[in-house]
Design an enzyme around this catalytic site. Structure first.
Site, PDB file in Angstrom:
ATOM      1  CB  THR A 165      15.942  -3.967   6.643  1.00 22.23           C
ATOM      2  OG1 THR A 165      15.949  -5.226   5.666  1.00 22.23           O
ATOM      3  CG2 THR A 165      17.135  -3.068   6.160  1.00 22.23           C
ATOM      4  CG  ASP A 212      15.414  -0.326   0.535  1.00 21.43           C
ATOM      5  OD1 ASP A 212      14.344  -1.013   1.037  1.00 21.43           O
ATOM      6  OD2 ASP A 212      16.131  -0.701  -0.536  1.00 21.43           O
ATOM      7  CG  ASP A 214      16.178  -7.629   3.362  1.00 18.17           C
ATOM      8  OD1 ASP A 214      15.987  -8.777   3.772  1.00 18.17           O
ATOM      9  OD2 ASP A 214      15.223  -7.100   2.802  1.00 18.17           O
ATOM     10  N   GLY A 269       0.745  -1.149  -0.106  1.00 22.12           N
ATOM     11  CA  GLY A 269      -0.014  -0.015   0.004  1.00 22.12           C
ATOM     12  C   GLY A 269       0.776   1.385  -0.034  1.00 22.12           C
ATOM     13  CB  SER A 310       9.470   2.017   5.276  1.00 19.19           C
ATOM     14  OG  SER A 310       8.807   0.838   5.094  1.00 19.19           O
TER      15      SER A 310
HETATM   16  O1  F6P Z   1      12.714  -7.169   3.303  1.00 20.28           O
HETATM   17  C1  F6P Z   1      12.479  -8.006   4.538  1.00 20.28           C
HETATM   18  C2  F6P Z   1      12.199  -9.365   3.825  1.00 20.28           C
HETATM   19  O2  F6P Z   1      11.955 -10.168   4.891  1.00 20.28           O
HETATM   20  C3  F6P Z   1      12.930 -10.034   2.647  1.00 20.28           C
HETATM   21  O3  F6P Z   1      14.004 -10.471   3.054  1.00 20.28           O
HETATM   22  C4  F6P Z   1      11.873 -10.861   2.056  1.00 20.28           C
HETATM   23  O4  F6P Z   1      12.190 -11.053   0.792  1.00 20.28           O
HETATM   24  C5  F6P Z   1      10.768 -10.258   2.112  1.00 20.28           C
HETATM   25  O5  F6P Z   1      10.803  -9.200   3.194  1.00 20.28           O
HETATM   26  C6  F6P Z   1       9.492 -11.150   2.641  1.00 20.28           C
HETATM   27  O6  F6P Z   1       8.366 -10.113   2.684  1.00 20.28           O
HETATM   28  P1  F6P Z   1       6.998 -10.758   3.113  1.00 20.28           P
HETATM   29  O7  F6P Z   1       6.737 -10.513   4.552  1.00 20.28           O
HETATM   30  O8  F6P Z   1       5.943  -9.884   2.322  1.00 20.28           O
HETATM   31  O9  F6P Z   1       6.787 -12.313   2.842  1.00 20.28           O
END
Ligand code: F6P
Length: 366
Positions: free
Chosen positions: A146, A123, A148, A86, A125
């Site tokens: 994050t 990044d 990541d 969103g 957000s």
């Molecule tokens: O950005 C964090 C993260 O956990 C990524 O490592 C992964 O690809 C993604 O979010 C998963 O997102 P969702 O919670 O929407 O499945």
């Protein structure tokens, strides 16, 4: 650090969590609340990221040291809720159209009478919040979180350490079962386009092969490496692969979800079959998924959360805005948000951890 005089109107600041959750978010909020209370400021928490500002009236919670205690600090997730869907500038409406709802969000935020907003995000957000802050002319401070670890200008983001610990523990658990059954275990981890989780956990967890999106691989190199391990008398191997590693044909492996969202995942299973064929060995695949995001934050994430939360409030006190707090050279620092989000901080091909992995004889697929 001078508190607001008792006869002056109490300053109010707001905080929200946005994007995928991770461990340590509640610890950040607690630090913000505790530091704000030393200044006699009030803190409100906006629910569900910017979505709380699309509700009428805006949905928020009063945060104070009584409800942001050490019990909450230890908990995973975010008590405020979050969303990674969103985009307010292209918000998916029930009729399937996209609508710019940024104006509604800005008006709702302004109606709350806050001096500033603290956004805890990655990044994507922080880019959205920064755009909203500029358009609405309100002060913003960013706090990086994050798993990541792909934000620029900070060596660490809240949540990364815990995710690495979870992935390392998974390797610790896979190793004995791999050895018992003479198997090659493949562990698929998250991290989006950055291989930080795979590389760090792979080194810490004694992986034989680490595949990250930054380094193209050849299955023949992996098979040769595993063959050598077996010739040397070891009957098992551990392979860690990042979710964004592509197939041998250069395709990303992802699934489509409701609303056209793409979710990475599945490369582990593809590699599992290819490695089984190439090595004539039994393989098993574990996709770690969201367990990397949940659970209690490790000490490092709690420490970062505390340092970031305190510094974020200090920046507001000093009237320094449009900054993201970060961690560099053992210090908490602050940098322009634009600098932190300008490019995805991926694994440096000749960075310390890459040289460490090669020095340990780990196969990186190339
Ligand atoms: O950005 C964090 C993260 O956990 C990524 O490592 C992964 O690809 C993604 O979010 C998963 O997102 P969702 O919670 O929407 O499945």
């Amino acid at each position: 650090m001078s508190p607001t005089p008792s006869n002056a109107p109490k300053k109010r600041i707001a905080i929200l969590t946005s994007g995928g959750d991770c461990a340590g978010l509640n610890a950040v909020m607690r630090a913000v609340v505790l530091r704000a209370e030393t200044l006699n400021w009030e803190v409100i928490g906006i629910m569900d990221g910017t979505h709380g500002l699309l509700e009428s009236p805006p949905h928020y919670a009063q945060l104070h040291s009584k409800n942001m205690d050490t019990v909450v600090m230890r908990q995973g997730g975010t008590i405020l809720g979050t969303t990674n869907k969103g985009d307010p500038f292209a918000y998916p409406m029930p009729d399937g159209t996209l609508k710019d709802r940024s104006g509604e969000i800005i008006d709702a935020f302004k109606s709350l009478g806050c001096e500033a907003l603290i956004g805890i995000g990655g990044d994507g957000s922080l880019a959205i919040l920064s755009r909203l802050a500029k358009q609405g002319g309100f002060p913003l401070i960013g706090i990086p979180k994050t798993i990541d670890n792909d934000l620029g200008a900070t060596e660490m983001s809240v949540g990364f350490g815990t995710a690495v610990d979870v992935a390392t523990e998974a390797l610790d658990r896979l190793q004995p079962t791999a050895a018992s059954h003479d198997r090659i275990m493949i562990l698929e981890v998250m991290g989006r386009d950055a291989g930080h989780i795979a590389l760090t956990a792979g080194i810490a967890g004694g992986a034989d092969v680490i595949l990250i999106p930054e380094i193209p691989y050849d299955i023949k190199n992996i098979a040769a490496h595993i063959k050598k391990i077996r010739e040397n008398g070891r009957n098992f191997a551990l392979v860690v692969v990042s979710e964004a590693v592509k197939t041998a044909h250069g395709q990303s492996v992802s699934k489509d979800f409701f609303g056209g969202q793409k979710r990475l995942g599945g490369i582990g299973h593809i590699l599992g079959e290819q490695i089984a064929d190439a090595c004539q060995a039994e393989t098993r695949v574990t996709v770690l998924g969201h367990v990397q995001r949940g659970g209690q934050p490790i000490a490092q994430d709690r420490m970062l959360a505390a340092a970031f939360g305190v510094h974020a409030v200090s920046l507001i006190e000093q009237g320094k805005f449009d900054r993201m707090v970060g961690w560099q050279h053992r210090q908490v620092v602050d940098v322009p948000i634009a600098e932190a989000i300008k490019e995805n901080h991926v694994v440096e091909k000749d960075g310390t951890l890459m040289r460490t992995a090669r020095g340990l004889g780990i196969c990186l697929g190339d």
